[in-house]
Design a protein around this motif. Sequence first.
Motif, mmCIF file in Angstrom:
data_model
loop_
_atom_site.group_PDB
_atom_site.id
_atom_site.type_symbol
_atom_site.label_atom_id
_atom_site.label_comp_id
_atom_site.label_asym_id
_atom_site.label_seq_id
_atom_site.Cartn_x
_atom_site.Cartn_y
_atom_site.Cartn_z
ATOM 1 N N THR A 2 0.794 -1.214 0.000
ATOM 2 C CA THR A 2 0.000 0.000 0.000
ATOM 3 C C THR A 2 0.834 1.276 0.000
ATOM 4 O OG1 THR A 2 -0.129 -0.138 2.408
ATOM 5 C CG2 THR A 2 -1.931 -1.132 1.178
ATOM 6 N N THR A 141 -6.559 2.233 -7.360
ATOM 7 C CA THR A 141 -5.824 1.365 -6.439
ATOM 8 C C THR A 141 -5.764 -0.071 -6.939
ATOM 9 O OG1 THR A 141 -6.581 2.753 -4.609
ATOM 10 C CG2 THR A 141 -5.674 0.596 -4.048
ATOM 11 N N SER A 142 -6.866 -0.568 -7.462
ATOM 12 C CA SER A 142 -6.920 -1.973 -7.905
ATOM 13 C C SER A 142 -5.959 -2.232 -9.055
ATOM 14 C CB SER A 142 -8.351 -2.330 -8.320
ATOM 15 O OG SER A 142 -9.236 -2.199 -7.233
ATOM 16 N N LYS A 144 -3.156 -0.464 -9.519
ATOM 17 C CA LYS A 144 -1.831 -0.342 -8.902
ATOM 18 C C LYS A 144 -1.408 -1.655 -8.249
ATOM 19 C CE LYS A 144 -1.704 1.244 -4.834
ATOM 20 N NZ LYS A 144 -1.907 2.135 -3.661
ATOM 21 N N ASN A 145 -2.364 -2.334 -7.595
ATOM 22 C CA ASN A 145 -2.036 -3.561 -6.863
ATOM 23 C C ASN A 145 -1.625 -4.711 -7.771
ATOM 24 O OD1 ASN A 145 -2.568 -2.309 -4.424
ATOM 25 N ND2 ASN A 145 -4.704 -2.993 -4.350
ATOM 26 N N THR A 148 2.184 -5.293 -7.620
ATOM 27 C CA THR A 148 2.817 -5.484 -6.316
ATOM 28 C C THR A 148 3.939 -6.509 -6.352
ATOM 29 O OG1 THR A 148 0.785 -4.877 -5.152
ATOM 30 C CG2 THR A 148 2.430 -6.145 -3.921
#
Length: 427
Positions: A2, A141-142, A144-145, A148
């Motif tokens: 995050t 955000t989704s 971006k993840n 990860t």
Amino acid sequence: MTELYLTAYNGAFLGPIAKGLGWIMDKIYIFQSSVLHINSIPLAILLFTIIIYMALLPLTFKQQKFSVLSAKMQPEMKKIQDKYKNKRSDQAAMAAMNEETQALYDKYGISPMGSCVQLLIQMPILFALYRVFYNIPAYITSVKNVFTDVVSGIVATNGYASKMKALISDAAVKNISNVTFNGKGGLADKNHIIDVLYKLSDNGWDIAAKKFSSISDSFTTAHHQLSSINNIFGLNVSDTPWNIMKTSFADHAYLLVILALLFPICSYLSQVINMKVAQVNNNMGDDAAARQMKTMNLMMPFMSLIFAFTVPLGLTIYWIAGAVVRTIQQIFLNKHFAKIDLDTIIDQNKEKAKKKAEKRGIRQAQIYNAANIRTRNTNTMSGKANSVSNRSAEIEKANELRKKAKKGSMASKANMVSDYNSKNTKR
């Protein structure tokens, strides 16, 4: 992971707007993912477009009302223009013309700036959306993840900085700026890694997987997830149609070339249809302003065709979806305004127009009175100054004559008395 905050646009004006719009899109994406169980950025763009134009519907209604009433007002406007046609150099005539023109606008209950409000609101949204669609992971955000695991694997690889620089060159990554790597695995490096990976073509992902062979599985997984949520018909929504066409043609993927070409064409056609529907109830006349508006209506769709090749595909989707939504809204508005009695609206505005005219008259009278008061005060002060100046001149003249008096004369004796008195007064 995050802590990944990507290189979102930080402009003083558009930056906050882009972040606000990105926040809305992020919530839309979370909603469709959790409720509809659909992970798709193009769908989020469509839903976002509907929400934006529904929010702008009151302004669209006012703009349509302005257009319809303006068309009905044109004959009266032309009479005013013809009345003062040959008096352009007469300031009094021009003031009277402006007064009559404003009274006419008041009569119809519209503003000369009525057609510009929606455009002034839409332009910042359009420019800010360019930034959002340019780098979607910075706002959604989704998305971006998705990066990860692959980012963690890259920064854990020895010499990743030089490999990422080579990847940019070998994969011919376009549409990125200010990307640097210091090799320390910090937040800036992680952000820029995602910036680069997000811009990779299918061939670029294969090149990246070979350069980081130890984590090739992470590249395959991230690429598959990104393709399923960020593509439409196999096209990356953050890439430009022109760049897609060039890279696809070089890879002999001619179907993608055709698909990329269709989006600007659809943008042009949707804008043309929207303008045709918008003009159904608007008889613009044949004066200079009407001809200028007709020319603008022809040029705007053509400009959208040109721009659609060079902006992110997501923005083109927004244009197309927006034109479709506006066209549907316009059809219903046309039916509404076709039923209403414009004369009734004009009668309702007469009382308001009268009050506005009275207010303008009061303001003008106040300005006139204030100007007269200032003029009188100035004249009074000027008169006093002139009086003092005249008295000083007379005294000075008398002193000169006194000095020139002959010895033994009455004036000479008067001077002696005056000098004697002056000396005693000083003591």
